[in-house]
Enzyme design. Structure first.
Site, PDB file in Angstrom:
ATOM      1  N   TYR A  46      16.469  14.637  10.528  1.00 19.32           N
ATOM      2  CA  TYR A  46      15.728  14.490  11.796  1.00 19.32           C
ATOM      3  C   TYR A  46      14.428  13.736  11.555  1.00 19.32           C
ATOM      4  O   TYR A  46      14.131  12.746  12.237  1.00 19.32           O
ATOM      5  CB  TYR A  46      15.431  15.865  12.432  1.00 19.32           C
ATOM      6  CG  TYR A  46      14.178  15.813  13.266  1.00 19.32           C
ATOM      7  CD1 TYR A  46      14.164  15.123  14.490  1.00 19.32           C
ATOM      8  CD2 TYR A  46      12.976  16.372  12.815  1.00 19.32           C
ATOM      9  CE1 TYR A  46      12.989  15.017  15.226  1.00 19.32           C
ATOM     10  CE2 TYR A  46      11.810  16.273  13.545  1.00 19.32           C
ATOM     11  CZ  TYR A  46      11.815  15.596  14.752  1.00 19.32           C
ATOM     12  OH  TYR A  46      10.663  15.475  15.476  1.00 19.32           O
ATOM     13  N   HIS A  47      13.625  14.235  10.575  1.00 24.93           N
ATOM     14  CA  HIS A  47      12.335  13.578  10.342  1.00 24.93           C
ATOM     15  C   HIS A  47      12.537  12.111   9.951  1.00 24.93           C
ATOM     16  O   HIS A  47      11.752  11.238  10.318  1.00 24.93           O
ATOM     17  CB  HIS A  47      11.548  14.330   9.264  1.00 24.93           C
ATOM     18  CG  HIS A  47      10.967  15.644   9.729  1.00 24.93           C
ATOM     19  ND1 HIS A  47      11.586  16.850   9.500  1.00 24.93           N
ATOM     20  CD2 HIS A  47       9.841  15.944  10.410  1.00 24.93           C
ATOM     21  CE1 HIS A  47      10.849  17.833  10.015  1.00 24.93           C
ATOM     22  NE2 HIS A  47       9.785  17.311  10.581  1.00 24.93           N
ATOM     23  N   VAL A  69       8.668  34.306   6.426  1.00 31.96           N
ATOM     24  CA  VAL A  69       8.000  33.214   5.704  1.00 31.96           C
ATOM     25  C   VAL A  69       8.988  32.682   4.671  1.00 31.96           C
ATOM     26  O   VAL A  69       9.512  33.443   3.859  1.00 31.96           O
ATOM     27  CB  VAL A  69       6.724  33.735   5.006  1.00 31.96           C
ATOM     28  CG1 VAL A  69       6.144  32.678   4.077  1.00 31.96           C
ATOM     29  CG2 VAL A  69       5.703  34.164   6.046  1.00 31.96           C
ATOM     30  N   TYR A  70       9.249  31.369   4.726  1.00 30.87           N
ATOM     31  CA  TYR A  70      10.188  30.790   3.766  1.00 30.87           C
ATOM     32  C   TYR A  70       9.473  30.528   2.445  1.00 30.87           C
ATOM     33  O   TYR A  70       8.466  29.793   2.399  1.00 30.87           O
ATOM     34  CB  TYR A  70      10.762  29.465   4.297  1.00 30.87           C
ATOM     35  CG  TYR A  70      11.587  29.575   5.561  1.00 30.87           C
ATOM     36  CD1 TYR A  70      12.121  30.788   5.990  1.00 30.87           C
ATOM     37  CD2 TYR A  70      11.851  28.436   6.337  1.00 30.87           C
ATOM     38  CE1 TYR A  70      12.877  30.879   7.144  1.00 30.87           C
ATOM     39  CE2 TYR A  70      12.618  28.518   7.486  1.00 30.87           C
ATOM     40  CZ  TYR A  70      13.120  29.738   7.897  1.00 30.87           C
ATOM     41  OH  TYR A  70      13.862  29.811   9.037  1.00 30.87           O
ATOM     42  N   LYS A  72      12.780   9.718  12.821  1.00 27.00           N
ATOM     43  CA  LYS A  72      11.481   9.320  13.392  1.00 27.00           C
ATOM     44  C   LYS A  72      10.878   8.158  12.592  1.00 27.00           C
ATOM     45  O   LYS A  72      10.216   7.286  13.147  1.00 27.00           O
ATOM     46  CB  LYS A  72      10.518  10.506  13.364  1.00 27.00           C
ATOM     47  CG  LYS A  72      10.917  11.668  14.254  1.00 27.00           C
ATOM     48  CD  LYS A  72      10.687  11.340  15.713  1.00 27.00           C
ATOM     49  CE  LYS A  72      10.812  12.555  16.599  1.00 27.00           C
ATOM     50  NZ  LYS A  72      10.721  12.247  18.016  1.00 27.00           N
ATOM     51  N   ASN A  85       5.794  30.109  17.182  1.00 23.29           N
ATOM     52  CA  ASN A  85       6.499  30.740  18.310  1.00 23.29           C
ATOM     53  C   ASN A  85       7.487  31.775  17.786  1.00 23.29           C
ATOM     54  O   ASN A  85       7.638  32.861  18.347  1.00 23.29           O
ATOM     55  CB  ASN A  85       7.235  29.682  19.144  1.00 23.29           C
ATOM     56  CG  ASN A  85       6.277  28.823  19.988  1.00 23.29           C
ATOM     57  OD1 ASN A  85       5.071  29.037  19.966  1.00 23.29           O
ATOM     58  ND2 ASN A  85       6.826  27.870  20.717  1.00 23.29           N
ATOM     59  N   ARG A  86       8.164  31.446  16.695  1.00 24.34           N
ATOM     60  CA  ARG A  86       9.120  32.390  16.105  1.00 24.34           C
ATOM     61  C   ARG A  86       8.417  33.657  15.609  1.00 24.34           C
ATOM     62  O   ARG A  86       8.877  34.771  15.863  1.00 24.34           O
ATOM     63  CB  ARG A  86       9.803  31.721  14.897  1.00 24.34           C
ATOM     64  CG  ARG A  86      11.135  31.126  15.201  1.00 24.34           C
ATOM     65  CD  ARG A  86      11.589  30.209  14.083  1.00 24.34           C
ATOM     66  NE  ARG A  86      12.076  30.870  12.871  1.00 24.34           N
ATOM     67  CZ  ARG A  86      13.198  31.573  12.772  1.00 24.34           C
ATOM     68  NH1 ARG A  86      13.936  31.745  13.837  1.00 24.34           N
ATOM     69  NH2 ARG A  86      13.574  32.088  11.615  1.00 24.34           N
ATOM     70  N   SER A 108      13.821  15.831   6.283  1.00 28.49           N
ATOM     71  CA  SER A 108      15.125  16.162   6.891  1.00 28.49           C
ATOM     72  C   SER A 108      15.669  14.881   7.523  1.00 28.49           C
ATOM     73  O   SER A 108      14.930  13.913   7.733  1.00 28.49           O
ATOM     74  CB  SER A 108      14.973  17.226   7.982  1.00 28.49           C
ATOM     75  OG  SER A 108      14.372  16.662   9.140  1.00 28.49           O
ATOM     76  N   THR A 117       6.266  12.204  14.511  1.00 29.10           N
ATOM     77  CA  THR A 117       6.001  13.516  13.926  1.00 29.10           C
ATOM     78  C   THR A 117       5.151  13.393  12.668  1.00 29.10           C
ATOM     79  O   THR A 117       5.278  12.409  11.911  1.00 29.10           O
ATOM     80  CB  THR A 117       7.332  14.237  13.618  1.00 29.10           C
ATOM     81  OG1 THR A 117       7.048  15.480  13.019  1.00 29.10           O
ATOM     82  CG2 THR A 117       8.229  13.442  12.696  1.00 29.10           C
TER      83      THR A 117
END
Ligand code: NAD
Ligand code: USQ
Length: 411
Positions: free
Chosen positions: A181-182, A254-255, A185, A240-241, A179, A144
């Site tokens: 998750y990241h 938008v965050y 990777k 997509n969101r 994160s 990623t």
């Protein structure tokens, strides 16, 4: 080529399997259906209905006359991984099979542990299976762009030439992921690079940006060939969101300030990039990194592109950022290696966006407004997710029976 697609029931793995099959490769897919279980756990489902894997494969055979072999099991199980490789005997393995949501990995301790065990151990089992059985198998691994984070200098493709106290070397680019998750990777990348150096394996790490889009030439042939479309606050990716939010009259979330800039690419380009990596394999012992995205945009720009389709009638809401990330930063990342191999990008022009909005609009009756909001807080060590009904999640650590290690998210 004989290509084994790991994670072949997922958003990207399934269309990739079809694409490779149609282009004359002999394809097998591997999956343990973990992704479908996360849906149950979180009380969410794909915007576009998806058939089960066996229906998908049958429908593909009926339409194309082409056979895709299926292997159902978990890569964290070393015996399954080894036996699958021995049975299919691939020339190349495309590895998509990981828990891929940053918010999911940040729910709480058990989800962080699950994500890292699932991803790192699965990949490690795979590296051992390749090293033990056939070191000529080319590993194409989905990494990623988020491995790099957002440094205040240009991002290179995997490696950086550094001069320190008069001496120069080419070293792995520094990683500052955002994160657990990241981070998984990043750990994978180190393990793969080490396996290439130590055992002479050949690997391509595709540091992919955020994918948008849904339909491909093959998945569009029949509704049972459709791939998933996530829009919820845990698995839905930003563009997509925004499309789903726009068609349902929800403000675009938008965050923070929205200056977060990311590399993005069309799902059609994911398929093309994977095939380019396959047909131009890494050398024996080579670990190479391709940055797989075609353009970069800030989150605010993406929201504006979507809002423009509605002549500005859509509201853009700057909600408090649930993540810990830089909201304004420098971003310039190299991405020439796939272009040099012949990638012809499908860029994010208004017609592409219109098509994606049309898909969202056709299926907007399936939207559950209650799951759109982000429910995971980076600063908290335990985000309590409101879910629908019974929680049915199996977070299995290697060597543990599913019923023993089951962890649940509390209401
Ligand atoms: P996905 O969750 O839709 O698909 C992953 C698939 O892998 C699922 O079907 C899941 O059941 C399977 N899987 C997970 N763990 C497994 C295991 N231990 N054993 C067997 N199967 C397992 O995700 P996706 O969006 O298709 O992403 C695929 C890959 O691409 C991931 O590695 C992800 O990190 C990477 N990626 C995705 C994006 C994106 O925008 N979707 C962007 C960059 C990188
Ligand atoms: N964001 C918003 N509003 C939203 C959703 C997201 O502003 O409603 C922001 C996030 O804060 C973040 C950016 O948009 O700054 C991207 O978020 P995302 O959820 O679209 O993407 P991310 O969490 O980075 O993860 C996705 C995939 C992951 C992949 C990664 C590629 O889920 O598998 O690795 O994109 S990359 O971003 O290049 O690391």
């Amino acid at each position: 080529m004989k290509v084994l697609v790991l994670g072949g029931d997922g958003y990207l793995g399934w269309p990739t399997a079809l694409y490779l099959s149609r282009r004359g490769h002999q394809v097998g897919v591997v999956d343990n259906f973990a992704r479908r279980r996360y849906d149950k756990e979180l009380g969410v489902s794909s915007l576009v209905p998806i058939a089960d894997l066996h229906q998908r494969v049958r429908r593909w055979r009926d339409i194309s006359g082409l056979v895709i072999d299926t292997f159902i099991g978990d890569l964290t199980d070393p015996q399954f991984t080894s036996e699958t490789l021995a049975s299919f005997r691939p020339d190349a393995v495309v590895h998509f099979a990981e828990q891929r949501s940053a918010p999911y990995s940040m729910i709480d301790r058990s989800h962080a542990v699950y994500t890292q065990v699932n991803n790192v151990v699965g990949t490690l089992n795979l590296l051992y299976a390749i090293a033990e059985q056939d070191r000529n198998i080319h590993l194409v691994k989905l990494g990623t762009m988020g491995e790099y984070g957002t440094p205040n200098i240009d991002i290179e493709e995997g490696f950086l030439e550094i001069t320190h106290r008069g001496r120069t070397d080419i070293l792995p680019y520094p990683k500052q992921p955002g994160s657990f998750y990241h981070l998984s990777k990043v750990h994978d990348s180190h393990n793969i690079m080490f396996a290439c150096r130590t055992w002479g394996l050949s690997a391509t790490d595709l540091n992919q940006g955020i994918v948008y889009g849904h339909e491909t030439e093959e998945t569009g042939l029949h509704p049972e060939l459709a791939t998933r479309f996530d829009y919820d606050g845990v698995f839905g990716t930003v563009l997509n969101r925004f499309c789903v939010q726009a068609v349902t009259g929800h403000p675009l979330t938008v965050y923070g300030s929205g200056g977060q800039t990311r590399g993005v690419l069309n799902i059609l380009d994911t398929l093309a990039c994977v095939e380019l990596a396959l047909v131009n394999p890494a050398e024996t012992g080579e670990y190479r990194v391709f940055n797989q995205f075609t353009e970069s945009h800030s989150v605010s720009e993406m929201a504006t592109l979507v809002a423009d389709q509605y002549l500005g009638k859509v509201v853009i809401d700057h909600v408090t950022d649930p993540r810990v990330e830089q909201e304004e930063h420098y971003y310039r990342a190299a991405h020439t290696k796939l272009l040099d191999l012949g990638l012809v990008p499908h860029l994010l022009d208004p017609s592409v966006l219109r098509h994606l909005i049309d898909v969202a609009d056709r299926h907007k009756g399936n939207v559950d407004p209650g799951v759109i909001r982000s429910r995971v807080e980076w600063r908290s060590t335990s985000s309590h997710l409101p879910t629908d009904g019974e929680l049915d999640v199996t977070l299995r650590l290697p060597g543990e029976a599913p019923s023993v290690a089951g962890a649940t998210v509390e209401n």
